[in-house]
Scaffold this active site. Structure first.
Site, mmCIF file in Angstrom:
data_model
loop_
_atom_site.group_PDB
_atom_site.id
_atom_site.type_symbol
_atom_site.label_atom_id
_atom_site.label_comp_id
_atom_site.label_asym_id
_atom_site.label_seq_id
_atom_site.Cartn_x
_atom_site.Cartn_y
_atom_site.Cartn_z
ATOM 1 N N THR A 327 0.813 -1.211 0.000
ATOM 2 C CA THR A 327 0.000 0.000 0.000
ATOM 3 C C THR A 327 0.846 1.261 0.000
ATOM 4 O O THR A 327 1.940 1.295 0.574
ATOM 5 C CB THR A 327 -0.947 0.020 1.218
ATOM 6 O OG1 THR A 327 -1.682 1.249 1.249
ATOM 7 C CG2 THR A 327 -0.171 -0.128 2.519
ATOM 8 N N ASP A 328 0.340 2.272 -0.675
ATOM 9 C CA ASP A 328 0.926 3.604 -0.594
ATOM 10 C C ASP A 328 0.608 4.166 0.785
ATOM 11 O O ASP A 328 -0.269 3.658 1.489
ATOM 12 C CB ASP A 328 0.326 4.472 -1.705
ATOM 13 C CG ASP A 328 1.064 5.785 -1.874
ATOM 14 O OD1 ASP A 328 2.188 5.891 -1.359
ATOM 15 O OD2 ASP A 328 0.509 6.693 -2.518
#
Length: 881
Positions: A327-328
């Site tokens: 995930t960012d």
């Protein structure tokens, strides 16, 4: 020369390399280079057209089985049945084509980011040219509001800032510089003297020399990544493909074996061939692809209700099998809204509650709520942040201006409203690292408020305000506090002021001396409210969360620890670049935070995880995320903040951008797979029972208990009437507390294999028992076949209740699925219709039955329910106790 190295080369050397100077190229030279290098356009050529993508929907072993079934029914001259099967195949292809029309449009969206015109210097004259005609060596003029038309090395900047979020995912505009960077400018965020195509100039002015155009720009390279990324088959498709191949071989082998045995035993060639064909029709699960498609379509709707938009049907199940989520950080785990969380002033550290651009929140000292207006030093610190500020508050969660200034504005609003008329300003310059504003007080006197980096502000301060009076500056203590706040991943700004006479009407940078320090404000992009709980749910579900961000290493690591991501340290893009694949693969076992990464880094991490056997889900919103989104087993784009490129490269889109919605989607995905397993658990044993009834007849030299049309009727009616309602089963409890399935686990787990054998033999035994009992009573072959037909149907009905759960007892939930009860009712009515309707009797070779026949059918077929539940008891006792 790679673009990532231009930042290390002095600007004058760059001019020499391209044989130009600060006055730009001549028009003649620009034309020569344009003819040589081509237009400044990112390629948007698609790999495949719609016809190919539609035909690709037929490239599945299960579809091949359906087509085989259609050919067989055509051979049997059952044209209506062949048409029905063909329609199932067509419907499946159309649904897949529509849902999976994903987007090779990502490449077109990239090209839209290149602006149509650019201002350049040619022969020292400023002119506007089409950006597609830019060439390397051109000198481009930039100002606020411009979208950068090509990658360029900056050689002049004045207060220049660029929004590079489409490349880095980070919302804070980057301060630009013309200075040469000696080393370590691998990631975008570190390349302060570069401007990248597609990014937006938010402030100031600048000039740069074009060093890359078209596909050689960073956006162009990402385009190449997307084009080169292969379409990855989902775990479900891979498993269904293997299952279909196994079924094909088994069915063909058994049908051929039956034909050979019958032929050797002296059966009529035509008759034994028809029997073998009937066996194939009985064994092929014609309705399985349709029911699985329906299951996933229902999953699509349920996910949509939970803010998850599915772009490819198989993605519904794939997320449920994910073992890793990459995930960012910004906007996914965090709010993408800078927030002041700590303030230091007059020897006190205040903690501010609330998050984002909402002016609601309290001031705490050692956990105790205080009134901020009672501390004059705090008031001056807040006032400096609000007045020395160019942002404006447009309402809750709506700031117009720089995110950092927005955070200062909101921290002040939490205490009250501060206003003094502004008379002049010294704007922020990267070289001077401060901003100053001149204001008029109510009594007519003037005051200068200043904010900037702690080091710079303290250099200009000679005293500090303790809330009561001005005292000597304790510089070392303030620096220590600032460093402590910075170690907690806070961005720290210092505030100061200076009273000046009322006759001062303007200020210059050289006037900003002899200041009085008032305080420090520390801010961060805070985690979303629900993200910690979501991370814990992922842990309970056996899913690992990895953060891959363009933000600074310390910030990323601090946020990761704060929200509960398990990691042994963190790695930067520089660290990753220095590692071999083997070394990085080892680090991936323990490190879950990667910062200052490039698209190449992110893509490399995803591929290495897949190589280790992980099912990888990737979230992202920027153009930098697109290659990894497309390469991952499932790409998840942000719906609110995501670029069109990211959305079109993804398999699903989060409508609310919340990480918690991913957890909800995982739950739905697992439920979809659970239902698909239940469908297979029910379909294969029942089809096996039908097929074995034909094999047994041939091996024992007996009359077939069912005719081919009755077998096709069974497959069609029960697959729809009994198979489809399984898709509407309520979600099983505790589905998120189970560990992820092994990516290598066969869809035919041992339990299903046992059930196939056990239930198939039970159905065959029951069908033949009722068949012979009827023949013994009446000697009527048609009536006996009718009894056998209905016996198999009722076996399937009773076994359907068993299939509500693979391991749990179902007696408590027998009536929980109203669609199942409705389906059973429809199937029973249809059976009564073909049993008692005279016209249908002649079509299906059936005959009316007596009450004793029905009692016999129900008594014998119901045994499957009790025996399977007893088998669950034995399984739970020996394996789950």
């Amino acid at each position: 020369m790679g673009e990532e190295k231009w930042c290390n080369i002095p600007a004058e050397d760059v001019f020499s390399l391209f044989d130009t100077d600060i006055n730009g190229l001549s028009n003649e030279e620009a034309s020569i280079r344009l003819a040589r290098d081509g237009y400044n356009e990112v390629s948007s050529k698609k790999e495949h057209g719609p016809i190919y993508r539609f035909l690709k929907q037929f490239a599945s072993p299960l579809i091949y089985l359906l087509l085989i079934a259609a050919v067989i029914t055509l051979f049997l001259e059952k044209y209506a049945d062949a048409v029905v099967i063909a329609l199932v195949v067509l419907a499946n292809a159309i649904i897949g084509f529509i849902q999976e029309g994903k987007a090779q449009n990502a490449l077109e969206s990239l090209s839209k980011l290149l602006v149509p015109e650019a201002r350049v210097l040619r022969d020292g004259v400023s002119m506007v040219v089409p950006s597609r005609e830019l060439v390397v060596g051109d000198v481009v003029l930039l100002e606020a509001g411009d979208r950068v038309p090509a990658d360029m090395r900056l050689f002049y900047v004045k207060n220049l800032r660029a929004d590079e979020s489409i490349l880095t995912g980070e919302s804070v505009p980057v301060e630009k510089s013309a200075d040469t960077i000696k080393s370590g400018c691998v990631s975008y965020g570190d390349q302060k003297n570069m401007a990248f195509a597609g990014t937006l100039i938010t402030q100031g002015q600048g000039r740069g020399i074009v060093v890359a155009t078209a596909n050689d720009t960073q956006i162009g390279k990402i385009s190449e990544f997307i084009r080169e990324s292969k379409e990855i088959s989902t775990p479900l498709l891979r498993k269904m493909g293997r299952l279909s191949v196994i079924l094909s071989f088994v069915i063909v082998f058994i049908a051929a074996f039956t034909f050979i045995i019958g032929f050797l035993r002296g059966y009529d060639t035509g008759e034994i061939f028809m029997a073998s064909v009937s066996l194939a029709v009985a064994a092929i699960p014609e309705g399985l692809p349709a029911v699985i498609t329906i299951t996933m379509a229902i999953g699509v709707n349920r996910m949509a209700a939970r803010n998850t938009i599915i772009r490819t049907v198989p993605a519904v199940e794939t997320l449920g099998s994910a073992t890793v989520i990459c995930t960012d950080k910004t906007g996914t785990l965090t709010r993408n809204q800078m927030t002041v969380t700590q303030i230091y002033t007059a020897g006190k550290i205040y903690t501010l509650t609330g998050a984002g651009y909402s002016p609601e929140g309290d001031f705490l000292v050692d956990g105790v709520k205080v009134n901020p207006l009672e501390d004059k030093a705090l008031v001056e610190t807040l006032k400096a942040g609000v007045l020395c500020n160019d942002a404006s508050f447009k309402g809750t969660n709506n700031i117009d201006g720089d995110p950092t200034e927005g955070a200062l504005l909101v921290s002040g609003l939490k205490a009250g409203k501060f206003y003094l008329p502004r008379k002049d300003v010294v704007p922020f310059e990267p070289e001077q690292r401060f901003m100053a504003t001149l204001h008029e007080k109510e009594d007519g006197s003037k005051v200068i408020y200043v904010k900037g980096s702690p080091e710079k502000i303290l250099q200009m301060c000679t005293s500090q305000f303790d809330g009561h009076s001005v005292i000597p500056l304790d510089k070392e203590n303030i620096i220590q506090i600032a460093e402590q706040m910075a170690s907690e991943a806070l961005r720290v700004l210092a505030m100061a002021y200076k009273n000046v006479p009322s006759d001062v009407t303007g200020i210059e940078a050289e006037d900003i001396v002899d200041l009085t320090f008032v305080g420090l404000q520390g801010m961060m992009d805070p985690p979303r409210d629900d993200v910690i709980d979501s991370i814990n749910k992922c842990k309970n579900a056996g899913i690992r969360v990895i953060m891959i961000t363009g933000d600074h290493l310390k910030t990323a690591y601090a946020i990761a620890k704060k929200i509960g991501i398990d990691t042994q340290g963190a790695l930067s893009g520089n660290d990753i670049g220095a590692m071999s694949d083997e070394h990085l693969s080892v680090e991936l076992d323990t490190v879950s935070v990667f910062a200052r990464t490039s698209p190449e880094d992110k893509l490399r991490i995803v591929k290495l995880l897949q190589k280790k056997g992980e099912i990888v889900a990737v979230t992202g919103d920027g153009i930098n995320d697109a290659p990894a989104l497309k390469t991952a087993d499932i790409g998840i784009a942000m719906g609110q903040t995501g670029t069109e490129v990211a959305k079109e490269a993804s398999d699903m889109v989060l409508a609310d951008d919340k990480f918690s919605s991913i957890v909800a989607a995982i739950e739905e995905g697992r439920d979809v797979y659970s239902k698909i397993q239940k469908i297979i658990l029910w379909t294969l044993p029942t089809n096996g029972g039908q097929g074995l009834s034909v094999v047994a007849a041939v091996l024992l030299g007996m009359t077939l208990p069912l005719v081919p049309l009755q077998i096709l009727w069974l497959n069609t009616v029960t697959a729809i009437g009994l198979g489809v309602p399984i898709t509407m089963e309520p979600k099983e409890r505790g589905i998120l507390k189970r560990p992820p399935r092994s990516p290598t686990e066969s869809i035919l787990i041992p339990l299903i294999k046992r059930r196939i054998v056990f239930v198939s033999l039970l159905i065959v035994a029951g069908a033949y028992l009722t068949f012979f009992l009827k023949m013994g009573r009446d000697g009527d072959l048609i009536a006996a076949r009718t009894v056998a037909l209905n016996t198999i149907v009722f076996f399937q009905i009773f076994y359907l209740f068993n299939s509500k759960s693979m391991y749990e007892y179902v007696y408590k939930d027998l009536l929980s699925n109203k669609y199942m009860l409705l389906g059973i009712g429809v199937v029973v009515l249809l059976q009564l219709l073909i049993t008692y309707n005279g016209a249908l009797n002649s079509v299906f070779s059936t005959a009316p039955l007596m009450l004793i026949d029905w009692l016999t059918i129900i008594m014998i077929s119901s045994t499957v329910f009790f025996l399977v539940e007893f088998e669950k008891y034995l399984y739970r006792k020996h394996y789950l106790s």
